[in-house]
Scaffold this motif. Structure first.
Motif, short mmCIF file in Angstrom:
data_model
loop_
_atom_site.label_atom_id
_atom_site.label_comp_id
_atom_site.label_asym_id
_atom_site.label_seq_id
_atom_site.Cartn_x
_atom_site.Cartn_y
_atom_site.Cartn_z
N GLY A 78 0.44 -1.43 0.31
CA GLY A 78 0.07 0.11 -0.46
C GLY A 78 1.25 1.48 -0.19
N TYR A 79 2.16 1.48 1.14
CA TYR A 79 3.27 2.58 0.88
C TYR A 79 3.46 3.00 -0.40
N ALA A 80 4.13 1.49 -1.13
CA ALA A 80 4.19 2.00 -2.29
C ALA A 80 3.43 2.74 -3.30
N LEU A 81 2.57 1.80 -3.47
CA LEU A 81 0.97 2.16 -4.87
C LEU A 81 0.89 3.30 -3.52
N LEU A 82 0.45 3.85 -2.97
CA LEU A 82 0.48 5.42 -2.79
C LEU A 82 1.44 6.16 -3.12
#
Length: 147
Positions: A78-82
């Motif tokens: 999720g962090y990488a995606l955001l």
């Protein structure tokens, strides 16, 4: 006034992402929700995974390990995606959000005792639903100036 996804003459967007090319968000605001949202989602997924695993035959230690690992993986993805959302075009970004959500839901269903085929089906269906919903939201926000 037409809806943003209706066919017609629309001004071209400058680049991928909801933030126009050359515009930057302040570092403090960006950093806060870029890590807060994945951490909250990862904690929720991890706690629910612990609950499901604990009630479906796993020992307490194994349930905790499964929940912690699932939560950490969801947080990192999720962090990488955001963090990289502005480098992706709308379709790829929506597919990535759909894949993350669908994979999480399929995994949680498998922990609840579902068969592999049913868990995969639920994962694919929820991924498609999230992908379509994400695409709609992203497209709407990118083209709202055209209205």
């Amino acid at each position: 006034m037409t809806h943003s996804i209706m066919p017609g003459h629309h001004r071209a967007h400058e680049g991928p992402g909801p933030v126009a090319r050359g515009t930057h968000l302040p570092a403090g605001e960006r950093a806060r929700w870029t890590w807060a949202v994945p951490v909250t989602g990862g904690i929720a997924l991890g706690l629910f995974a612990i609950f499901l695993a604990g009630h479906n035959g796993y020992t307490a230690g194994a349930a905790v390990v499964i929940g912690v690992v699932a939560g950490l993986i969801a947080m990192a993805a999720g962090y990488a995606l955001l963090r990289e959302r502005n480098t992706m075009i709308t379709e790829v970004r929506a597919a990535a959000f759909g894949a993350l959500f669908g994979g999480s839901m399929g995994f949680l269903h498998s922990l609840s005792g579902g068969t592999v085929l049913r868990s995969a089906g639920i994962g694919v269906l929820t991924a498609l639903g999230m992908g379509v919903a994400s695409y709609y939201v992203f497209y709407w926000h990118e083209h709202r100036a055209d209205m």
